[in-house]
Design an enzyme around this catalytic site. Structure first.
Site, PDB file in Angstrom:
ATOM      1  N   GLY A   1       0.843  -1.277   0.006  1.00 45.35           N
ATOM      2  CA  GLY A   1      -0.046   0.019   0.070  1.00 45.35           C
ATOM      3  C   GLY A   1       0.951   1.247   0.068  1.00 45.35           C
ATOM      4  O   GLY A   1       0.312   2.495   0.179  1.00 45.35           O
TER       5      GLY A   1
ATOM      6  N   TYR B   1      -0.831  -4.335 -12.548  1.00 46.38           N
ATOM      7  CA  TYR B   1      -0.082  -4.626 -13.600  1.00 46.38           C
ATOM      8  C   TYR B   1      -0.403  -3.701 -14.882  1.00 46.38           C
ATOM      9  O   TYR B   1       0.312  -3.310 -15.620  1.00 46.38           O
ATOM     10  CB  TYR B   1      -0.120  -5.995 -14.050  1.00 46.38           C
TER      11      TYR B   1
END
Lengths: 201, 201
Positions: free
Chosen positions: B146, B181
């Site tokens: 995070g 991604y």
């Protein structure tokens, strides 16, 4: 008899049986000790194709032998001619040699007519030698397509990777061959896993 | 300044700049000749992390250094602890060592606190050293997630593969990381190319 049975029991002869459009594959026991070249009879059709070679029988034409090999010292001009035949763009020979040298598995399919041999199929795989393998550059000469040779080639690739105890066999399939690979047991996006390619921005 | 600019111009310092939630990546010129270990100052935070090491700055916490490395002599117990932390199933140590030895690229991310260092991220890639690379086992310790470290790790992996002139960078993404991604420049099923996995029947 399934491919798995053959690999497990190791009782199949060193032959792959072929039929029109459907190939019932009978793989050799790939872990059977292989005779040294000096002890191979001079008329052995597999001589010169390396220890993992198998013959596909029956062949398609008379006087023809079809042989699968894992030897990686392939003439790169022959490989280029094969790739040309399916319209692939040319690649630098130096890089192709490097790719073959650093592939975990290189499989070639040969037509042998008397003393003449011709490269008619190819595939290779990268791998970490432990968990994963990815199959690349699967090709069959168009003159030999439609007779199940692609299937036999791929079953041989899978058998070799299983023999090496690689549990995760993957590939990236062009849209028009997705069904071909599906029939071989490949699953599309299993559990939602997606193939992705990086493009420079 | 894009990653591509940095790789092309090679003028960026040997640092990676970090911000909360977004990392402006400033990669080192990876092809810059590296000083021999004997000439590295004793207080060099990158000493011991190998010639391709880069530091991520600023770090998240005080007295903390975050360092990316391509050294592959990773303690496998540490790697196992990292994989345990994200709930991956255990794998035989002997096979993990084999996989690392036969990966083209192994990237590790370390937190260094005084003389203590801890493995907090990992990724590796198989490759034919010429045309294709496939990225596997991308992981960040949950305590460090995070904060954009996954992105920096992946940008470093991509930079290394670009440095090695591998044109085709691929991976298989679990559904929950497809968007991650995608933001890094990975494209799903480009031109209909599909990722497939073989399952024994």
């Amino acid at each position: 008899m399934s491919l798995q049975d053959i690999l497990t029991t190791g009782t199949a002869p060193k032959r792959v049986a072929a039929g029109m459009g459907f190939w019932k594959s009978l793989f050799s026991a790939l872990d059977t000790p292989v005779a040294a070249p000096s002890s191979v009879p001079a008329d052995d059709p597999l001589a010169g194709y390396g220890p993992q070679a198998v013959e596909i029988t029956p062949a398609i034409a008379a006087n023809q032998r079809l042989i699968l090999s894992t030897r990686r010292d392939i003439d790169l001009q022959e490989l280029e001619a094969l790739c040309d035949a399916v319209g692939w763009s040319r690649r630098p020979v130096r890089k192709v040699r490097r790719a073959l040298d650093n592939s975990f598995l290189v499989v070639s399919l040969w037509e042998q007519l008397a003393q003449q041999r011709r490269l008619i199929g190819f595939a290779r795989a990268t791998s970490d030698h432990a968990f994963n393998a990815t199959i690349w550059d699967v090709v069959i000469n168009p003159s030999f397509q439609g007779q199940g040779l692609g299937r036999v080639l791929m079953e041989y690739v899978i058998a070799q990777l299983q023999q090496a105890e690689i549990p995760n066999i993957t590939l990236f399939a062009d849209p028009h061959v997705v069904d071909f690979y599906r029939r071989l047991g490949f699953v599309l996006d299993p559990e939602g896993i997606k193939g992705m390619f990086w493009y420079p921005s």
